[in-house]
Write a protein that holds these residues in place. Sequence first.
Motif, short mmCIF file in Angstrom:
data_model
loop_
_atom_site.label_atom_id
_atom_site.label_comp_id
_atom_site.label_asym_id
_atom_site.label_seq_id
_atom_site.Cartn_x
_atom_site.Cartn_y
_atom_site.Cartn_z
N HIS A 180 4.89 3.70 -6.30
CA HIS A 180 5.21 2.61 -4.95
C HIS A 180 3.92 2.39 -4.12
N PHE A 203 1.08 0.66 -2.12
CA PHE A 203 1.17 -0.35 -0.98
C PHE A 203 0.17 -1.47 -1.57
N VAL A 204 0.68 -2.52 -2.23
CA VAL A 204 0.15 -3.33 -3.10
C VAL A 204 -0.91 -4.32 -2.42
N GLY A 205 -0.68 -4.41 -0.99
CA GLY A 205 -1.38 -5.37 -0.20
C GLY A 205 -2.67 -4.72 0.34
N MET A 206 -2.69 -3.68 -0.26
CA MET A 206 -4.07 -2.96 0.54
C MET A 206 -4.98 -2.55 -0.60
N THR A 207 -6.15 -2.11 -0.58
CA THR A 207 -6.95 -1.46 -1.52
C THR A 207 -6.62 -0.20 -1.84
N TYR A 263 -8.56 2.38 -1.60
CA TYR A 263 -9.00 3.06 -0.28
C TYR A 263 -8.48 3.16 0.84
N GLU A 264 -7.75 2.11 1.03
CA GLU A 264 -6.73 1.82 2.18
C GLU A 264 -5.56 2.63 2.10
N ASN A 265 -4.86 2.64 0.80
CA ASN A 265 -3.78 3.39 0.55
C ASN A 265 -4.10 4.98 1.00
N THR A 307 -4.62 5.33 4.83
CA THR A 307 -3.32 5.27 5.39
C THR A 307 -2.67 6.59 5.40
N ASN A 363 -12.14 -0.18 -4.10
CA ASN A 363 -12.17 -1.57 -3.09
C ASN A 363 -11.24 -2.67 -3.94
N LEU A 364 -10.57 -2.21 -5.07
CA LEU A 364 -9.81 -2.98 -5.66
C LEU A 364 -8.37 -2.84 -4.79
#
Lengths: 242, 331
Positions: free
Chosen positions: A89, A91-95, A97-99, A102, A131-132
Motif C-alpha cells: 500500500h 502512498f503513490v502520490g509521494m516520493t 522519501y516522503e513515504n 510521513t 526521490n522517485l
Amino acid sequence: MTQIVTLKGVSKSFGALTVTDAVDLAVESGEALGIIGPNGAGKSTLFNLIGGALQPSEGRIYWQDHDITDLPAAQRCRLGIGRSFQIPHPFVGMTVYENLLTAAIFGGDAQSAPQTCRRVLELTGLRPKANLQAGSLGLLERKRLEMARALATSPKVLLLDEIAGGLTEAECHALVATIRDIHASGMAVIWIEHVVHALLAVVERLVVIDRGALVAQGDPKAVMADPMVQQLYLGIDADDAA
Amino acid sequence: MTTAPLTRRKAPVSLIAIFVTIVFLAAAPFWASRGTLNMLMEALAFLALAQMWNLLAGYTGLISVGQQAWVGLGGYLFFALAMFSGLPLLIALPVAALLSGLIAFPIGWIAFRLQGAYFAIGTWVIAEVFRLIAAQFSALGGGSGISLPIDVVKSLATSRGARDMVMYYIAFGLGIGSVVIVWLMLRSKWGLAFTAIRDSEPASESIGIRIRRVKFMVYVATAASTALTGGFIFLQKLRITPDAAFSVNEWSAFIIFIVVIGGIGSIEGPILGVILFFTLRSFAADWGSWYLITLGALAIGVMLVDRQGMWSILKSRGVPVLFKTTRWFEP
C-alpha cells in the motif's frame, strides 16, 4: 526477556468462517519469530489483529502488560508496532522519501524524522530511489518500501508479511542480511514468509498456522522436522523445508 | 541511475507565473469593466469553494454533496448578524464563518456516523434540513428570502464604485487565500497526512495517522471557510433565499464538476476547473439545458481520457507543477 506482544485466546470470524481460531501466542522483546502456513491459513489476518486493522471476535491482545485490544491501529503504531502489508500500500502520490518521512513524523519521533529516514534508506537500499514517485516503483521495490516505511516509525516489533517472494537468490541473501541487522539492533521481528529457507536463516522460533489455529511452534529445525508440518508442506521442495 | 527530477530547476518559471497572475488579478478593479469584475468575483468565490471541496474529497476522501449547507448557513448567519447584531459587515463575515465552524462540530459528529456513499447522501440530507430550518425564520424572510437593507449595504461604502472595490478585494482574498492556505497546509506535516490518507487509509493508520481525527478536523475547517465564502457570495448578491442559499446544483454539483474535471487531489486542478467552467459559461450559459448537457458530456469525456482530470493530462505532457509540495531527499 519480557513479553512484548501477547495474544490470549484470539479468534476472528467473518460470519460462519473462522479465520483465526483461539490463538495463544507470546512474543518476547527482541525475538525473531517466523510464521508459516498454507495459503489462506490466516497468517495475514493475525497481523491485522496485532496491528489493529481488525478487531478480534474473541480474546485479548496485550502490549507488554497493557490490554490494547480496543486501541486503534494508529495508537498501536505509536506504542511500537510497525507492520508491512502483504499487498503493498505505497502512498503513490509521494516520493519514496516522503513515504518514510510521513511514517517517521506520525509514527515515530517527529524531531529526528529526517535522520531516521536517512538511516532507513541506507539500511533498506532504497537510497538511490529516494526521490522517485512511489507510484513508479515495481512490485519488488514496493515490498521493500513496505518494510522501510514500517521501520521509519521506529518500532519495537516489526511485522513483515511476505516480502521475499520473487527475489533472485542474491537479492534474497541481501534481504536476509538486512533483516538480521534489524534484529541485531534489538528489534523484535515477526516474519510471515513462504520462502522458508530465507525465514529459517533469520528466525529463532517458528510457528505454524493452519486453518486459523496454531498447530506447531518451537525450534525452527524441530518444527520443520515434525511429520504433521511436513504433511502440511507436502509439495514444497525438501531442500526448502530443511 | 540518478533521479534528480527535471522540474526541480524550473521553480522560478512557475513562481513568475503565479506572481504575474496575482498582480493581474489584484489590479482588476483598475482595468476590468463592471461586468468583468462581477464575473471575476464570482470565479474567485467558486475557486475558494472548489479548493475547500478538493481538500475534503480529493485528499481526505470525504465525498460531500452537502457543502451547500455551509454556503447557505454562512450566508444566513451573515445576513442575521449584519441586520440584527449591529456588527460592521467586515466583522460579521468572519464571525458568521466561526459560528458555522462551531455548528460543524455536532453536524460532523452526526455525518461521521456514516461512511462512503452514505456519508455523501447524509451530507445532502443535512443541507436539506438546513434549508427547511432557514425557511422557518420569518425575521429573515421565511421561505421567500430577504434582501440586505440598503443602509446596511451602504455601511460598507457609500458609493457603488467603492463597494465594488471592497467586495472585489474580499473575493480576491478568498480566492487567492484559499490557494495559499491549501498550499501551505500541503507543505506542512498535515499535507503528508492528507496525501497519505488520499493514497491509502489502511497504510496511513498503520504508520500512526489518526485518520478519523484528521478527517474531522478537515471537515470542520472546510465548513468554516466554505461558510465564509457563502457569506461573501450573498453579500455580493444582496439577497438571500433558502432555495438559492442551499442549492445543491449551484454549490455542490458545479463545484464537483470544477474539481473533478480540473483534477481532483491537486491544487492546480480546481484552478483549471474554475477557468474552464467560467469560460464555458460565458458563451454557453444561454443555451439552457444544452449548457448543462455539455458540462456533463465534457466531464464524462475528460474522465474517459484521464480520471485524474485535465491537470493530470497536462502534467503527463510535461507542464511543470505550479505549486510544489515535494520534500526532496538531499543525499
